[in-house]
Design an enzyme around this catalytic site. Structure first.
Site, PDB file in Angstrom:
ATOM      1  N   CYS A 229      55.941  61.788  39.619  1.00  0.00           N
ATOM      2  CA  CYS A 229      54.472  61.857  39.533  1.00  0.00           C
ATOM      3  C   CYS A 229      53.919  61.204  38.264  1.00  0.00           C
ATOM      4  O   CYS A 229      52.713  60.970  38.162  1.00  0.00           O
ATOM      5  CB  CYS A 229      53.989  63.299  39.615  1.00  0.00           C
ATOM      6  SG  CYS A 229      54.517  64.126  41.116  1.00  0.00           S
TER       7      CYS A 229
ATOM      8  N   ASN B  10      48.475  66.334  46.362  1.00  0.00           N
ATOM      9  CA  ASN B  10      49.282  65.688  45.321  1.00  0.00           C
ATOM     10  C   ASN B  10      49.969  64.457  45.930  1.00  0.00           C
ATOM     11  O   ASN B  10      50.866  64.603  46.757  1.00  0.00           O
ATOM     12  CB  ASN B  10      50.316  66.695  44.801  1.00  0.00           C
ATOM     13  CG  ASN B  10      51.187  66.139  43.692  1.00  0.00           C
ATOM     14  OD1 ASN B  10      51.208  64.929  43.454  1.00  0.00           O
ATOM     15  ND2 ASN B  10      51.916  67.009  43.020  1.00  0.00           N
TER      16      ASN B  10
ATOM     17  N   HIS C 200      46.816  63.621  36.484  1.00  0.00           N
ATOM     18  CA  HIS C 200      47.605  63.717  37.713  1.00  0.00           C
ATOM     19  C   HIS C 200      47.034  64.864  38.538  1.00  0.00           C
ATOM     20  O   HIS C 200      46.713  65.930  38.015  1.00  0.00           O
ATOM     21  CB  HIS C 200      49.075  63.979  37.359  1.00  0.00           C
ATOM     22  CG  HIS C 200      49.916  64.313  38.560  1.00  0.00           C
ATOM     23  ND1 HIS C 200      49.861  63.569  39.717  1.00  0.00           N
ATOM     24  CD2 HIS C 200      50.817  65.303  38.786  1.00  0.00           C
ATOM     25  CE1 HIS C 200      50.699  64.094  40.599  1.00  0.00           C
ATOM     26  NE2 HIS C 200      51.280  65.144  40.067  1.00  0.00           N
TER      27      HIS C 200
HETATM   28  O1  UT7 Z   1      53.472  66.979  40.425  1.00  0.00           O
HETATM   29  C1  UT7 Z   1      53.937  68.225  39.950  1.00  0.00           C
HETATM   30  C2  UT7 Z   1      54.191  69.016  41.171  1.00  0.00           C
HETATM   31  N1  UT7 Z   1      54.023  70.378  41.253  1.00  0.00           N
HETATM   32  C3  UT7 Z   1      53.084  71.196  40.722  1.00  0.00           C
HETATM   33  O2  UT7 Z   1      52.265  70.881  39.921  1.00  0.00           O
HETATM   34  C4  UT7 Z   1      53.120  72.601  41.220  1.00  0.00           C
HETATM   35  C5  UT7 Z   1      53.022  73.615  40.133  1.00  0.00           C
HETATM   36  N2  UT7 Z   1      53.061  74.958  40.690  1.00  0.00           N
HETATM   37  C6  UT7 Z   1      52.045  75.463  41.411  1.00  0.00           C
HETATM   38  O3  UT7 Z   1      51.038  74.812  41.616  1.00  0.00           O
HETATM   39  C7  UT7 Z   1      52.173  76.866  41.919  1.00  0.00           C
HETATM   40  O4  UT7 Z   1      53.359  77.452  41.402  1.00  0.00           O
HETATM   41  C8  UT7 Z   1      52.211  76.930  43.465  1.00  0.00           C
HETATM   42  C9  UT7 Z   1      50.842  76.589  44.001  1.00  0.00           C
HETATM   43  C10 UT7 Z   1      53.224  75.958  44.024  1.00  0.00           C
HETATM   44  C11 UT7 Z   1      52.573  78.336  43.925  1.00  0.00           C
HETATM   45  O5  UT7 Z   1      51.682  79.283  43.387  1.00  0.00           O
HETATM   46  P1  UT7 Z   1      52.256  80.626  42.755  1.00  0.00           P
HETATM   47  O6  UT7 Z   1      51.102  81.405  42.295  1.00  0.00           O
HETATM   48  O7  UT7 Z   1      53.279  80.234  41.720  1.00  0.00           O
HETATM   49  O8  UT7 Z   1      52.891  81.314  44.004  1.00  0.00           O
HETATM   50  P2  UT7 Z   1      54.393  81.828  44.251  1.00  0.00           P
HETATM   51  O9  UT7 Z   1      55.300  80.684  44.524  1.00  0.00           O
HETATM   52  O10 UT7 Z   1      54.777  82.779  43.151  1.00  0.00           O
HETATM   53  O11 UT7 Z   1      54.218  82.649  45.585  1.00  0.00           O
HETATM   54  C12 UT7 Z   1      53.350  83.803  45.643  1.00  0.00           C
HETATM   55  C13 UT7 Z   1      53.291  84.296  47.069  1.00  0.00           C
HETATM   56  C14 UT7 Z   1      54.657  84.512  47.702  1.00  0.00           C
HETATM   57  O12 UT7 Z   1      54.555  85.645  48.547  1.00  0.00           O
HETATM   58  P3  UT7 Z   1      55.108  87.097  48.057  1.00  0.00           P
HETATM   59  O13 UT7 Z   1      56.559  86.870  47.772  1.00  0.00           O
HETATM   60  O14 UT7 Z   1      54.307  87.422  46.832  1.00  0.00           O
HETATM   61  O15 UT7 Z   1      54.826  87.949  49.234  1.00  0.00           O
HETATM   62  C15 UT7 Z   1      54.859  83.294  48.562  1.00  0.00           C
HETATM   63  O16 UT7 Z   1      55.704  83.516  49.664  1.00  0.00           O
HETATM   64  O17 UT7 Z   1      52.632  83.322  47.896  1.00  0.00           O
HETATM   65  C16 UT7 Z   1      53.443  83.032  49.043  1.00  0.00           C
HETATM   66  N3  UT7 Z   1      53.229  81.646  49.445  1.00  0.00           N
HETATM   67  C17 UT7 Z   1      52.293  81.274  50.339  1.00  0.00           C
HETATM   68  N4  UT7 Z   1      51.413  81.997  51.059  1.00  0.00           N
HETATM   69  C18 UT7 Z   1      50.585  81.303  51.872  1.00  0.00           C
HETATM   70  C19 UT7 Z   1      53.863  80.534  48.988  1.00  0.00           C
HETATM   71  N5  UT7 Z   1      53.358  79.439  49.591  1.00  0.00           N
HETATM   72  C20 UT7 Z   1      52.386  79.874  50.434  1.00  0.00           C
HETATM   73  C21 UT7 Z   1      51.493  79.223  51.298  1.00  0.00           C
HETATM   74  N6  UT7 Z   1      50.618  79.968  52.003  1.00  0.00           N
HETATM   75  N7  UT7 Z   1      51.483  77.876  51.455  1.00  0.00           N
END
Ligand code: UT7
Length: 321
Positions: free
Chosen positions: A115, A278, A248
């Site tokens: 990225c 993204n 980005h």
């Molecule tokens: O170019 C660089 C690339 N990447 C980034 O910049 C990404 C950086 N990270 C992020 O943006 C965030 O970490 C995410 C948006 C990817 C995830 O957000 P988060 O607040 O860190 O969520 P998490 O992974 O801790 O998941 C929280 C909950 C989980 O459920 P439980 O275990 O709490 O019941 C996941 O299963 O959200 C759930 N979850 C979803 N729910 C609905 C994960 N993905 C989804 C989804 N829809 N798409």
């Protein structure tokens, strides 16, 4: 002294916008509320099956060349940043060079900094021009990330989209790209990766994008704040003189945090993450192109671009338009 200035920008998004609700209809266990609240993403674009990064790049490149009011054969160095190239080789850059009909024997090559690839490419092109070895560069970020997404992993497949953005940089007596900073830290390679490879004609390992979202989030917030400040310091300018931040486009919360660090209100930040998702190496040049074409970024203004990607790689540039 020879400087490098941006002479034109171009962008291309394939197909129709695919909304968060469209993803639900495709069977992904998610919701518009979750995606929008955690990332700011509302829609993204996906290339049709068989459409490659070089094809997206070619459209963006033609638009940038037209905006720069030059001819393809005026480009003497062509750099494509991509993690989703058409082939193992030849490079996507040589395919784009051929597609543009460039026959001047200039250089063309790909770079891989995920990225942050466009920032790496722009910084390299600036150095070629400043050295006097080349006069006009085409720097492209082009991706078909939809090809490396695991559609059963809702934590990643909702985040990415396809697209391409391009800029023409040309030699000038007036400063353009005033400061750049590039960094990498390979010790963090496993928190965002596609842990597969091609050997003996087969994909060995896992061919899909894997990410520890929270670790990436924390890392991105830290290094983007630092590197944006670094180019401001290197250029010896004040925060007040920055007209636009073009970051980005991965997550609106990461973008807000960097803007705060630079003491910039959000109305000075170009955001496309809501409409593009993204698009990895394409995200910064696509956002730049949007803001140039809608009249927000104008001649005489000062812009900071910054990116972070797998590797980890990160970097920024301070540019006078
Ligand atoms: O170019 C660089 C690339 N990447 C980034 O910049 C990404 C950086 N990270 C992020 O943006 C965030 O970490 C995410 C948006 C990817 C995830 O957000 P988060 O607040 O860190 O969520 P998490 O992974 O801790 O998941 C929280 C909950 C989980 O459920 P439980 O275990 O709490 O019941 C996941 O299963 O959200 C759930 N979850 C979803 N729910 C609905 C994960 N993905 C989804 C989804 N829809 N798409």
């Amino acid at each position: 002294m020879i400087h490098a200035r941006i002479a034109g920008t171009g962008g291309y998004l394939p197909g129709e916008a695919v909304t968060n609700d469209d993803l639900l209809k495709r069977g992904i266990d998610t919701s518009d509320e979750w995606i929008a609240a955690r990332t700011g993403i509302r829609a993204r674009h996906f290339a049709a099956p068989g459409v490659t990064a070089s094809e997206l790049a070619l459209v963006a490149a033609r638009r940038a060349i037209e905006a720069a009011d030059c001819a393809p054969d005026d480009i003497d160095i062509l750099i494509v940043a991509t993690s989703t190239p058409d082939y193992i080789f030849p490079s996507t850059a040589t395919l784009v060079q051929n597609g543009l009909g460039i026959r001047n024997g200039g250089a063309a090559f790909d770079i891989q900094a995920v990225c942050c690839g466009f920032v790496y490419g722009l910084a390299m092109a600036e150095k070629f021009i400043a050295s006097g070895s080349h006069r006009r560069a085409l720097v492209i970020g082009a991706e078909v990330f939809s090809r490396i997404l695991d559609w059963s992993d809702r934590g990643t497949c909702v985040l990415f989209g396809d697209g391409a953005g391009a800029v023409v940089l040309e030699a000038s007596s007036v400063p353009g790209v005033r400061a750049t900073a590039l960094h990498a830290d390979g010790s963090n390679h496993s928190i965002l990766c596609v842990p597969g490879n091609v050997a003996s004609g087969k994909v060995t390992g896992d061919p899909f994008l894997r990410m520890d979202g929270q670790a990436v989030f924390k890392f991105a917030v830290k290094v983007l704040g630092e590197v944006a400040q670094e180019v401001v310091d290197r250029a010896g300018v004040s925060h007040d003189s920055i007209d636009w931040l073009v970051p980005h486009q991965a997550n609106i919360r990461i973008i807000q945090s960097t803007a705060k660090r630079l003491k910039l209100p959000m109305d000075k930040v170009v955001t496309t993450v809501d409409r593009h998702g993204n698009t990895s190496a394409a995200s910064i040049p696509l956002a730049l192109d949007c803001a140039v074409r809608d009249g927000r970024i104008r001649a005489g203004q000062r812009v900071v671009i910054e990116g972070v990607g797998g590797g980890f790689t990160w970097g920024a540039a301070l540019i006078d338009f």
